[in-house]
Design an enzyme around this catalytic site. Sequence first.
Site, PDB file in Angstrom:
ATOM      1  N   LEU A   1      45.742  -7.586 -24.350  1.00 12.30           N
ATOM      2  CA  LEU A   1      44.603  -6.951 -23.673  1.00 12.30           C
ATOM      3  C   LEU A   1      43.737  -7.978 -22.967  1.00 12.30           C
ATOM      4  O   LEU A   1      43.104  -7.695 -21.970  1.00 12.30           O
ATOM      5  CB  LEU A   1      43.744  -6.193 -24.687  1.00 12.30           C
TER       6      LEU A   1
ATOM      7  N   GLY B   1      40.351 -13.846 -25.763  1.00 15.69           N
ATOM      8  CA  GLY B   1      38.981 -13.911 -26.274  1.00 15.69           C
ATOM      9  C   GLY B   1      38.544 -15.332 -26.477  1.00 15.69           C
ATOM     10  O   GLY B   1      39.181 -16.272 -25.986  1.00 15.69           O
ATOM     11  N   GLY B   2      37.471 -15.487 -27.196  1.00 11.06           N
ATOM     12  CA  GLY B   2      36.875 -16.796 -27.417  1.00 11.06           C
ATOM     13  C   GLY B   2      37.837 -17.756 -28.098  1.00 11.06           C
ATOM     14  O   GLY B   2      37.755 -18.954 -27.893  1.00 11.06           O
TER      15      GLY B   2
ATOM     16  N   GLY C   1      41.503 -16.982 -28.835  1.00 11.04           N
ATOM     17  CA  GLY C   1      42.893 -16.559 -28.923  1.00 11.04           C
ATOM     18  C   GLY C   1      43.114 -15.282 -28.145  1.00 11.04           C
ATOM     19  O   GLY C   1      42.225 -14.829 -27.430  1.00 11.04           O
TER      20      GLY C   1
ATOM     21  N   ASP D   1      26.166 -15.741 -26.561  1.00  7.31           N
ATOM     22  CA  ASP D   1      27.179 -15.668 -25.509  1.00  7.31           C
ATOM     23  C   ASP D   1      27.150 -14.298 -24.836  1.00  7.31           C
ATOM     24  O   ASP D   1      28.184 -13.656 -24.661  1.00  7.31           O
ATOM     25  CB  ASP D   1      28.563 -15.987 -26.077  1.00  7.31           C
TER      26      ASP D   1
END
Length: 922
Positions: free
Chosen positions: A619, A622-623, A625, A736
Amino acid sequence: MLLQFWFMPKIKQVYFYLNSLNNKFNSLSLTKELIKAFLLFLAGFISLDCGLPDNTTYIESTTGINYISDAAYIQTGIGKSILPEFQTGLPRQTWHLRSFPKGDRNCYNLSLRKGDEYLIRATFVYGNYDEMNKPPKFDFHLGPNLWTSVTIQNASVVISMEIIHVIQSNRLFVCLVNTGNGIPFVSALELRLLNNATYRTQIGSLQLFTRLDVCSTTGSTFRFKEDIYDREWWPYNRNDWTPVTTSYTVTAGSNLYQPPSLAMRTACIPVNSSQSLVFSIDPSSVPNAEFYLYMHFAEVQQLQANESRKFNISYNGQFWFGPVIPFYLASTTVFTRSALTGGDYQFSIYRTADSTLPPILNAIEIYTVKSFVQYETIETEIMYDIIVDAISNIKSIYGLQRNWQGDPCVPEAYSWDGLNCSYNGYNPPRIISLNLSSSGLNGEIPPYIISLTQLQYLDLSNNSLTGPVPEFLSQLQSLTVLNLDGNMLNGTIPSALIERSKNGLQLSIDGNPNLCVSLPCKKNKKKNVVVPIAASVASFSVLIIVLATIWRLLKRRQPPLGMTSITKLFSTDLCLLNLLSDGNTDDESNTLFQSLELKNRRFKFSEVQTMTNDFKRVLGTGGFGNVFYGNIDDTEVAVKMLSLSSSQGYKQFEAEVKTLFRVHHANLTSLIGYCNEGANLGLIYEYMAKGNLAEFLSGISTRILKWEERVRIALEAGQGLEYLHEGCRPPIIHRDVKSSNILLNEDFQAKLADFGLSKTFPIEGGSHISASVAGTTGYLDPEYRTSFILTKKSDVYSFGVVLLEIITGKPAVINAQTNNVRTHISKWVSSILSRGDIRSIVDQRLDGDFDVNSAWKAVEVAMLCVSHNSTRRPTMNEVVLELSQCLSAERARTTGEHGNKSKNPVDMMTMSLSTEIGPVPR
Ligand SMILES: *[C@@H]1O[C@H](CO)[C@@H](O)[C@H](O)[C@H]1NC(C)=O
Ligand SMILES: *[C@@H]1O[C@H](CO)[C@@H](O)[C@H](O)[C@H]1NC(C)=O
Ligand SMILES: *[C@@H]1O[C@H](CO)[C@@H](O)[C@H](O)[C@H]1NC(C)=O
Ligand SMILES: *[C@@H]1O[C@H](CO)[C@@H](O)[C@H](O)[C@H]1NC(C)=O
Ligand SMILES: *[C@@H]1O[C@H](CO)[C@@H](O)[C@H](O)[C@H]1NC(C)=O
């Protein structure tokens, strides 16, 4: 008050009838004056001459208005008079004043009716009353909101403020706040009930900008009796405009604005009859203001059969409204229904091609919007009932030297002594603890207390309360402490209350000699024994249950070899410990653990492989992985796997688990489970079908988010962040916040995600953390970048950048195609903003389909969020409040459109007389 509303229209007629008799029956004049004053009172006129001695009253000669002393509406302050040399030429109501040498905030307390609309006028004349020759500066509040800062510059000048305000509850507080620049005072306060179908705004109240009698022939101001609402009108004449007048009365008929005949009888036409009436508003004295405009028209010349007067109105060069054909001797009002913004306000009233006569303008009113964002406390009325009921002599409250004035909770800085409130973002404040110890209360325990439903702490000790301990106290569901020590209570303690005390309510009733603690009646001579034992039994059992639960939990989570950290998180988690020590009942702590057990399901790596179909569909990244699509039974999930290579990644994984197990909010992604098998670390989230916000804002997306959707998404993400800042104890800083971390589900509901960088305040009540700089370029708070001091305001900055992206559809850092120059989005917006050009700021793909006020407000909030100086940035509470107003403004527009979609930001309406009442020449 009911009577007043019912009779008002009739009363006005009677009043004018009496007025017309005036000349004929002079001998009746004294009684008539009194009747008139009484009728005015009924008509919704409240006229306070501040500082006038108690119980005095007079009828002011020029207006015929009956002024009374303000003493019945305020308990504090002292009456003073301006020096005699200043009195000449000034109206009598300015001769006295009330000054407030004591207290930071002093409030008038007016009983009015919710939903009623008033013109409120405050007048200030310094007149060197204190012989110090030092005119003060102070703040003037309406309810919990700042109305205006009053700066007196000259002892002889009359300062007068007018606002049109809809009453929000059955009480209105008008407060003077000492800001350390001299002693506040007020000379007169006047309230005039208006028809609440007039002067409506989408948001906020209307502060008077100017009200003009165009082409006045008298050259002087006037108010009541000429204007039945006592609006003050100023003469306005220009060289390029010339007057046309009539000596007849111009009726207002059923035009609810009721413009006064005196203003309507004189009008302007252009000197050169082929030209237009052109005027503009100069907004320089009120930067960023939003305007509402009311133009009043009436024909004052008897037109011949071959004559006609017909005109249109344009705004900034574009057709705006028309045609207007004014009625002979009857008023028509043309007004804006939404605020004018943008910094440029050029109007032109121009004749149509088939008109034989030039355009006309009789009177005009201009207001600016004053948006009051702070809600009033829900329980204000109850608190006043309690005080009035329980404290026989009101003045004794002030003898106690306590601040018990105005709204109990807001502004927070002036909240009442002896109570604490919960401030819950965009909800009105609630009273959660009340300490009326040693306050001289007598009589029975005030029944109104039952309405303080959020109460957690109630101390009524050391008063003279009599009668029984009422059963209703046991119905206060949140109550954890009830102190009734040191009163004269009698009877027995209701069993329901004893029951509550066994379940954690800390009840104390010492020092009530006539109170029975058990049956048959054993007088409460010294120490009460039953309750403490019951309470400690209760807390002991709570402790056992809690320990048992923790044990069960730890046992369930025995870690596999080599993987201990996640387990540690459970036992050291701050939020859990806080909840347990908060004195929650066993029920609550059980559900807490149950929900944790349910939510934090651990999965085997093989299960993760199955659910993701062996990591088939990626999909995103991410931060730390990849994120994979998966299914657990019929539930779609997103699985984030930690890449093994980075140790930084592991820290983030830990932070994310820590945070997500603490927080539960509709606008934060929720964790369904996790996997920590050997080297395989994974987090399983609810699946967000529409992906992230950044994709929808980028140029690639074909689905263009509507303005309403944008504001709603911003509001939802803001609420998630607000929850982290204000709803969590200790607060959490996300660190973040960016558009790619705002995820959208199937229904485009927004949730804040990725807590990999989030930080918790190490100590309760801490205001900042020193932390090495982390975050994403473009979103990073410049202050934090240089100071290394991390506060909630750093998230606010990042949120502001997101908001600008949402508004403009541009990325945080804009690359110019031509010269490769990179510009931060805030710079780009402020450069356009300086031209007042909102349409060029908002995403062009929206094609102007948005409410201009809503957009302005959103841009203003966003620009405040990205202020370089963090103290200028709003809190997330405030941001959420503003965004919810943006949303309602936009919704008001979209639901009010009735199909014929107009791109015109300013819609107008007329209100003219209906035909049944014709013009009546006198
Ligand atoms: C106008 O006032 C009436 C009577 O006070 C009230 O019932 C009504 O809700 C008000 N209307 C608005 C739009 O506030
Ligand atoms: C105050 O205002 C009056 C009238 O406007 C003016 O005559 C006077 O000079 C002013 N005084 C000061 C100190 O500015
Ligand atoms: C209100 O909160 C303050 C600070 O937390 C505390 O010191 C005070 O005792 C509280 N007052 C009441 C009535 O609970
Ligand atoms: C309650 O008020 C009394 C008297 O004003 C004061 O002595 C006491 O400390 C207060 N209690 C709390 C918890 O604030
Ligand atoms: C009880 O209240 C009185 C005033 O009502 C005060 O003088 C006294 O100090 C209070 N006693 C305690 C123990 O708080």
